[in-house]
Design a protein around this motif. Sequence first.
Motif, mmCIF file in Angstrom:
data_model
loop_
_atom_site.group_PDB
_atom_site.id
_atom_site.type_symbol
_atom_site.label_atom_id
_atom_site.label_comp_id
_atom_site.label_asym_id
_atom_site.label_seq_id
_atom_site.Cartn_x
_atom_site.Cartn_y
_atom_site.Cartn_z
ATOM 1 N N ALA A 109 1.009 1.497 3.874
ATOM 2 C CA ALA A 109 -0.315 1.598 3.253
ATOM 3 C C ALA A 109 -0.220 2.445 1.990
ATOM 4 N N PHE A 110 -0.981 2.031 0.969
ATOM 5 C CA PHE A 110 -0.972 2.714 -0.323
ATOM 6 C C PHE A 110 -2.402 2.837 -0.853
ATOM 7 N N ILE A 111 -2.663 3.937 -1.537
ATOM 8 C CA ILE A 111 -3.933 4.134 -2.243
ATOM 9 C C ILE A 111 -3.615 4.309 -3.721
ATOM 10 N N ASN A 112 -4.349 3.583 -4.550
ATOM 11 C CA ASN A 112 -4.171 3.681 -5.992
ATOM 12 C C ASN A 112 -5.491 4.167 -6.593
ATOM 13 N N SER A 113 -5.554 5.455 -6.912
ATOM 14 C CA SER A 113 -6.787 6.034 -7.445
ATOM 15 C C SER A 113 -7.065 5.564 -8.865
ATOM 16 N N THR A 114 -6.022 5.207 -9.604
ATOM 17 C CA THR A 114 -6.208 4.732 -10.978
ATOM 18 C C THR A 114 -6.915 3.383 -10.994
ATOM 19 N N GLU A 115 -6.489 2.472 -10.135
ATOM 20 C CA GLU A 115 -7.092 1.142 -10.080
ATOM 21 C C GLU A 115 -8.171 1.034 -9.011
ATOM 22 N N ASN A 116 -8.362 2.114 -8.249
ATOM 23 C CA ASN A 116 -9.361 2.152 -7.173
ATOM 24 C C ASN A 116 -9.138 1.025 -6.167
ATOM 25 N N THR A 117 -7.889 0.918 -5.720
ATOM 26 C CA THR A 117 -7.532 -0.109 -4.750
ATOM 27 C C THR A 117 -6.741 0.501 -3.593
ATOM 28 N N LYS A 118 -6.718 -0.219 -2.497
ATOM 29 C CA LYS A 118 -5.872 0.120 -1.350
ATOM 30 C C LYS A 118 -5.040 -1.119 -1.014
ATOM 31 N N THR A 119 -3.811 -0.894 -0.615
ATOM 32 C CA THR A 119 -2.904 -2.000 -0.293
ATOM 33 C C THR A 119 -2.260 -1.746 1.057
ATOM 34 N N LEU A 120 -2.270 -2.761 1.883
ATOM 35 C CA LEU A 120 -1.680 -2.684 3.213
ATOM 36 C C LEU A 120 -0.653 -3.801 3.358
ATOM 37 N N ILE A 121 0.588 -3.447 3.696
ATOM 38 C CA ILE A 121 1.638 -4.439 3.910
ATOM 39 C C ILE A 121 2.013 -4.441 5.384
ATOM 40 N N LEU A 122 2.085 -5.639 5.965
ATOM 41 C CA LEU A 122 2.334 -5.781 7.402
ATOM 42 C C LEU A 122 3.424 -6.829 7.622
ATOM 43 N N ILE A 123 4.529 -6.398 8.193
ATOM 44 C CA ILE A 123 5.587 -7.324 8.589
ATOM 45 C C ILE A 123 5.437 -7.597 10.083
ATOM 46 N N ASN A 124 5.337 -8.871 10.439
ATOM 47 C CA ASN A 124 5.373 -9.252 11.854
ATOM 48 C C ASN A 124 6.766 -9.786 12.144
ATOM 49 N N ARG A 125 7.593 -8.952 12.778
ATOM 50 C CA ARG A 125 8.960 -9.379 13.068
ATOM 51 C C ARG A 125 9.071 -10.047 14.439
ATOM 52 N N GLY A 126 7.923 -10.260 15.093
ATOM 53 C CA GLY A 126 7.915 -10.870 16.412
ATOM 54 C C GLY A 126 7.990 -12.384 16.366
ATOM 55 N N GLU A 127 8.141 -12.977 17.523
ATOM 56 C CA GLU A 127 8.274 -14.431 17.646
ATOM 57 C C GLU A 127 6.944 -15.122 17.914
ATOM 58 N N VAL A 128 5.855 -14.345 17.987
ATOM 59 C CA VAL A 128 4.524 -14.925 18.231
ATOM 60 C C VAL A 128 3.546 -14.355 17.202
ATOM 61 N N PRO A 129 2.471 -15.080 16.887
ATOM 62 C CA PRO A 129 1.461 -14.565 15.956
ATOM 63 C C PRO A 129 0.792 -13.307 16.522
ATOM 64 N N TYR A 130 0.286 -12.480 15.632
ATOM 65 C CA TYR A 130 -0.411 -11.252 16.038
ATOM 66 C C TYR A 130 -1.811 -11.270 15.438
ATOM 67 N N ARG A 131 -2.822 -11.064 16.292
ATOM 68 C CA ARG A 131 -4.215 -11.062 15.835
ATOM 69 C C ARG A 131 -4.643 -9.631 15.582
ATOM 70 N N MET A 132 -5.001 -9.363 14.356
ATOM 71 C CA MET A 132 -5.288 -8.008 13.908
ATOM 72 C C MET A 132 -6.772 -7.829 13.627
ATOM 73 N N GLN A 133 -7.355 -6.776 14.182
ATOM 74 C CA GLN A 133 -8.755 -6.450 13.928
ATOM 75 C C GLN A 133 -8.900 -5.795 12.566
ATOM 76 N N VAL A 134 -9.975 -6.125 11.856
ATOM 77 C CA VAL A 134 -10.275 -5.472 10.586
ATOM 78 C C VAL A 134 -10.736 -4.054 10.875
ATOM 79 N N SER A 135 -10.093 -3.072 10.258
ATOM 80 C CA SER A 135 -10.429 -1.668 10.496
ATOM 81 C C SER A 135 -11.361 -1.144 9.409
#
Length: 216
Positions: free
Chosen positions: A148-174
Amino acid sequence: GSIDDYILAVVNDPEAVKYFDILAIHNYDADGIKVGGPGAEEWANMFEWAQEGNPRKTWMSETSGHSNDWPGAMTLAGNIYNALASGNASAWVFWSFNVTADSAEYGLLVNGEETSRYNVSKQYYKYIRPDAVRVAIKSDAADILPLAFINSTENTKTLILINRGEVPYRMQVSDWMVGDDVQAFTTTAAVWHHENKFMKKLLVLPADSITTIVIK
């Protein structure tokens, strides 16, 4: 010698230490030749060693040799993750941008055509912009590797998620992902860099994939 021996030699030299601002390493195995990259523990150690006597940046200044297929792409994605998450790396440089087919493993493009390695790299390069600062994040799922990253200059947040598993993962919006404009982009073996749509505050991370979420 080893990297810690080299660092100690530099910091103990009163003249050399004046010019030691960045620890730059290559992303290869212990023999310095085969690709694979330092693991999380090795990156954490290198970052700690780099701080000897004075805080310093860590850079990955050269890598290549990842096979020109999906397993090679996901190895590369994992290498970048380890450097950022455990080594606090602030630079990641692949060896070549464009190469010919007979040396495909050394470039992100082959004869001007995108590769899967190019597209997993873009998940990082395109959305982690200058001035972004990495912030702590944890995953409750063993197969999900988050950054996870916060960019105060551009006022953005970035989240990177690697799913290394063999099945899909359902993620809740936080709550962290709330914004006026929230987009997700996913790269898989089958579909390279496509927009991943949220469904009723759920985001599906496909098996063996990497997803970037941008919050504005």
